[in-house]
Design an enzyme around this catalytic site. Structure first.
Site, PDB file in Angstrom:
ATOM      1  N   LYS A 193       0.859  -1.180   0.000  1.00 42.97           N
ATOM      2  CA  LYS A 193       0.000   0.000   0.000  1.00 42.97           C
ATOM      3  C   LYS A 193       0.894   1.229   0.000  1.00 42.97           C
ATOM      4  O   LYS A 193       1.694   1.432   0.922  1.00 42.97           O
ATOM      5  CB  LYS A 193      -0.909   0.004   1.231  1.00 42.97           C
ATOM      6  CG  LYS A 193      -1.770   1.252   1.304  1.00 42.97           C
ATOM      7  CD  LYS A 193      -2.799   1.162   2.388  1.00 42.97           C
ATOM      8  CE  LYS A 193      -3.599   2.448   2.478  1.00 42.97           C
ATOM      9  NZ  LYS A 193      -4.622   2.398   3.514  1.00 42.97           N
ATOM     10  N   LYS A 246      -2.054  -1.506  -3.904  1.00 37.59           N
ATOM     11  CA  LYS A 246      -2.926  -0.343  -3.847  1.00 37.59           C
ATOM     12  C   LYS A 246      -2.115   0.932  -3.911  1.00 37.59           C
ATOM     13  O   LYS A 246      -1.142   1.014  -3.167  1.00 37.59           O
ATOM     14  CB  LYS A 246      -3.719  -0.403  -2.540  1.00 37.59           C
ATOM     15  CG  LYS A 246      -4.601   0.794  -2.298  1.00 37.59           C
ATOM     16  CD  LYS A 246      -5.208   0.720  -0.938  1.00 37.59           C
ATOM     17  CE  LYS A 246      -6.003   1.993  -0.714  1.00 37.59           C
ATOM     18  NZ  LYS A 246      -6.506   2.104   0.610  1.00 37.59           N
TER      19      LYS A 246
HETATM   20  C1  PBG Z   1      -7.568   3.347   5.461  1.00 42.06           C
HETATM   21  C2  PBG Z   1      -7.803   3.280   4.012  1.00 42.06           C
HETATM   22  C3  PBG Z   1      -7.591   4.268   3.034  1.00 42.06           C
HETATM   23  C4  PBG Z   1      -8.066   3.728   1.833  1.00 42.06           C
HETATM   24  C5  PBG Z   1      -8.494   2.440   2.117  1.00 42.06           C
HETATM   25  N1  PBG Z   1      -8.303   2.179   3.464  1.00 42.06           N
HETATM   26  C6  PBG Z   1      -7.103   5.655   3.158  1.00 42.06           C
HETATM   27  C7  PBG Z   1      -5.699   5.924   3.453  1.00 42.06           C
HETATM   28  O1  PBG Z   1      -4.875   5.036   3.678  1.00 42.06           O
HETATM   29  O2  PBG Z   1      -5.385   7.111   3.524  1.00 42.06           O
HETATM   30  C8  PBG Z   1      -8.103   4.408   0.509  1.00 42.06           C
HETATM   31  C9  PBG Z   1      -9.185   3.935  -0.409  1.00 42.06           C
HETATM   32  C10 PBG Z   1      -9.435   4.802  -1.593  1.00 42.06           C
HETATM   33  O3  PBG Z   1      -8.775   5.830  -1.824  1.00 42.06           O
HETATM   34  O4  PBG Z   1     -10.344   4.442  -2.344  1.00 42.06           O
HETATM   35  N2  PBG Z   1      -6.253   3.310   5.863  1.00 42.06           N
END
Ligand code: PBG
Length: 326
Positions: A193, A246
């Site tokens: 991520k 992601k």
């Molecule tokens: C929580 C989370 C996030 C997203 C999914 N889970 C936000 C982040 O990490 O700032 C992003 C999902 C999206 O942008 O569609 N940590």
């Protein structure tokens, strides 16, 4: 005159269909949803046209619609009543996500409920873990993440999906689930991520922008690829059942490398910013929304994703069925 003519295989749609290498299916899709308190609430998220914050009664209807479209699962996010320093509602037995899981499971058959496991929607500071000395504390956070995952599993979640990027959280969650005999609850780890600006619209949707600093001390540097493979490897060793990359679009190379390096199913999250860019351009009449969306989803699949988490899931399911005019 060319002696080899690749165009020959492109001369009709039937021929193109026969030699097509990648087929997107509704089975590949997961639809993210946002649960909020209240009843009869269906509030559009301004930065994500077509996506809503839904109270549980509305969410159950939404879940039925998603199931009826043949989409195998939803990814559930929650908006708490109140936020505090340690994100208490994330692991509260009657928290918004826990209530939503039970309501969906009671009413909707054959729909997988995957839950996002993170603290950022629930903390007053908006970070994904416990803060002390101005820093997100990895090891103290693990306990709360494990507790959150267990509470989701007990409420009936099929899969828990940790998105916090703390080290060793998959191990912490797996051992807590096993300790309470939740052997069949799977873990879809947000393994690679990245600290991405493409999460912007989501942070509005979930009201979880960090109140100070950023997430670069725990989410990955967009410039790194080998590190993604390391993160994936660790999550597999710790017990992940599915690994995720992601965002998706700027990271198609990472999806491919992960795919080539593991036998586990690979998920890719086509995130909020990717969705909102398509929507904004489509609303302006600058692009053909259906064709652009299907091209994006097909490219994510071609890169190696077995599962695509996407806000386009319902539209894509309709387009795949041909129930929506082009
Ligand atoms: C929580 C989370 C996030 C997203 C999914 N889970 C936000 C982040 O990490 O700032 C992003 C999902 C999206 O942008 O569609 N940590």
């Amino acid at each position: 005159m060319p002696n080899i003519r690749p165009r020959r295989l492109r001369t009709s749609e039937t021929l193109r269909r026969m030699v097509r290498e990648t087929a997107l299916s509704v089975d590949d899709l997961v639809y993210p949803v946002f649960a909020c308190h209240g009843s009869g609430v269906r509030e559009e998220i301004s930065s994500m046209p077509g996506q809503y914050r839904l109270s549980i009664d509305e969410l159950v209807k939404e879940a039925q619609e998603v199931r009826d479209l043949g989409i195998p699962g939803i990814l559930l996010f929650g908006l708490p009543e109140t936020k505090d320093e340690c994100g208490s509602e994330a692991y509260a037995e009657n928290g918004i996500v826990q209530q939503a899981i039970s309501a969906i499971k009671a009413d909707v058959d054959d729909l997988l409920v995957i839950t996002d496991v993170c603290l950022c929607e629930y903390t007053s500071h908006g970070h994904c873990g416990i803060i002390s000395d101005g820093c997100v504390q990895n090891d103290e956070t693990l306990e709360l993440l494990a507790e959150t995952a267990l509470s989701h599993a007990r409420a009936g979640a099929d899969i828990v999906a940790p998105s916090d990027m703390m080290d060793a959280r998959v191990r912490a969650i797996r051992s807590r689930l096993d300790e309470y005999d939740m052997y069949d609850t799977a873990i879809m780890a947000y393994s690679a991520k990245y600290a991405s600006a493409f999460y912007g619209p989501f942070r509005e949707a979930a009201e979880c922008a960090p109140q100070f600093g950023d997430r670069k001390a725990y989410q990955m540097d967009p410039a790194n690829a080998r590190e993604a493979l390391k993160e994936v490897e660790l999550d597999i060793q710790e017990g992940a059942d599915v690994v995720m990359v992601k965002p998706a679009l700027s990271y198609l190379d990472i999806i491919r490398q992960v795919k080539d390096n593991t036998d586990l199913p690979v998920a890719a999250y086509n995130v909020s910013g990717e969705y909102s860019m398509v929507k904004a351009a489509a609303l302006n009449g600058w692009i053909d929304e259906q064709r652009v969306t299907m091209e994006i989803l097909t490219s994510i699949k071609r890169a190696g994703a077995d599962i695509i988490l996407t806000y386009h899931a319902k539209d894509a399911a309709r387009w795949l069925q041909g129930t929506c005019p082009p």
